[in-house]
Motif scaffolding. Structure first.
Motif, PDB file in Angstrom:
ATOM      1  N   ALA A  99       0.861  -1.061   0.108  1.00 30.79           N
ATOM      2  CA  ALA A  99       0.101   0.201   0.344  1.00 30.79           C
ATOM      3  C   ALA A  99       0.677   1.025  -0.345  1.00 30.79           C
ATOM      4  N   VAL A 100       1.399   2.055  -0.869  1.00 35.11           N
ATOM      5  CA  VAL A 100       2.070   2.884  -1.647  1.00 35.11           C
ATOM      6  C   VAL A 100       0.808   4.831  -1.227  1.00 35.11           C
ATOM      7  N   THR A 101       1.009   4.972  -0.120  1.00 41.82           N
ATOM      8  CA  THR A 101       0.452   6.595   0.132  1.00 41.82           C
ATOM      9  C   THR A 101       1.139   7.319   0.320  1.00 41.82           C
ATOM     10  N   GLY A 102       0.911   8.538  -0.568  1.00 43.43           N
ATOM     11  CA  GLY A 102       1.502   9.471  -0.734  1.00 43.43           C
ATOM     12  C   GLY A 102       0.804  10.670  -1.147  1.00 43.43           C
ATOM     13  N   ASP A 103       2.022  11.991  -1.490  1.00 44.29           N
ATOM     14  CA  ASP A 103       0.691  12.832  -1.915  1.00 44.29           C
ATOM     15  C   ASP A 103       0.347  13.626  -3.544  1.00 44.29           C
ATOM     16  N   VAL A 104      -0.732  13.198  -3.821  1.00 45.66           N
ATOM     17  CA  VAL A 104      -1.289  13.647  -5.541  1.00 45.66           C
ATOM     18  C   VAL A 104      -1.672  15.263  -5.475  1.00 45.66           C
ATOM     19  N   SER A 105      -0.943  15.725  -6.464  1.00 44.86           N
ATOM     20  CA  SER A 105      -1.214  17.066  -6.710  1.00 44.86           C
ATOM     21  C   SER A 105      -2.166  16.954  -8.008  1.00 44.86           C
ATOM     22  N   LEU A 106      -2.795  17.598  -8.105  1.00 43.75           N
ATOM     23  CA  LEU A 106      -3.605  18.222  -9.652  1.00 43.75           C
ATOM     24  C   LEU A 106      -4.759  19.055  -9.675  1.00 43.75           C
ATOM     25  N   HIS A 107      -4.420  19.532 -10.550  1.00 41.56           N
ATOM     26  CA  HIS A 107      -5.447  20.809 -10.499  1.00 41.56           C
ATOM     27  C   HIS A 107      -5.505  21.619  -9.680  1.00 41.56           C
TER      28      HIS A 107
END
Length: 176
Positions: A99-107
């Motif tokens: 389970a790879v968790t991280g910050d998604v930056s979009l729009h």
């Protein structure tokens, strides 16, 4: 194997998505331009550092009119928000997967998301002699979480485009 730097093999990697259309079928597409910075032990990803960047303008759904609409202010606004980025922050082993968790930056929005990563293993490339690692990545994000809310109601109920977007990636990387 200790953590080392891995380079994305774009010729053997892909980033795809699918979304329900008119509540009756799925439309699929992908992004053709992306890159990654990976520092990992491919046999144990728990200490890996992963950064992934997608050029949103490279969207390809095999329909030029739809792709242009997706690039427009109704959806991605690629002139204002040209990239989607993911930076890992926590990786946990779950059986044979991670389970790879991280910050998604979009729009213009950054939100924590978790994706499931399955290792395909590590092999020596007989052509180049380099070590290669392969991974399959799956997950779902809600487009409304990123301000991507354009839609149209259907006369039968429901909406033209679902909120849930399924993400699927095949990643092959070479040890640097």
């Amino acid at each position: 194997m200790a953590n080392s730097t891995w380079t994305l093999d774009k010729a053997h990697s892909e980033v795809e998505f699918s979304i329900r259309h008119m509540m009756i079928s799925r439309v699929k597409g992908g992004f053709r331009d992306f890159e990654a910075e990976i520092e990992a032990d491919p046999t144990d990803l728990t200490s890996a550092k992963i950064q992934f960047t997608i050029d949103i303008a490279s969207i390809d759904t095999a329909n030029e009119d739809r792709d242009n609409h997706l690039r427009s202010a109704d959806f991605f606004e690629v002139e204002k928000y040209p990239k989607l980025t993911f930076t890992s922050s926590d990786i946990k082993k779950q059986g044979n997967d991670y389970a790879v968790t991280g910050d998604v930056s979009l729009h213009g929005v950054t939100k924590s998301e978790t994706f499931i990563v399955t290792s395909g293993g590590v092999v020596k490339d007989p052509m180049s002699g380099a070590q290669k690692a392969g991974f399959s990545v799956t997950g779902t994000i809600k487009r409304s979480d990123y301000g991507l809310t354009w839609n149209a109601p259907l006369e039968t109920g429901g909406v033209l485009v679902s909120d849930d977007v399924k993400i699927s990636m095949e990643v092959q990387a070479s040890q640097a």
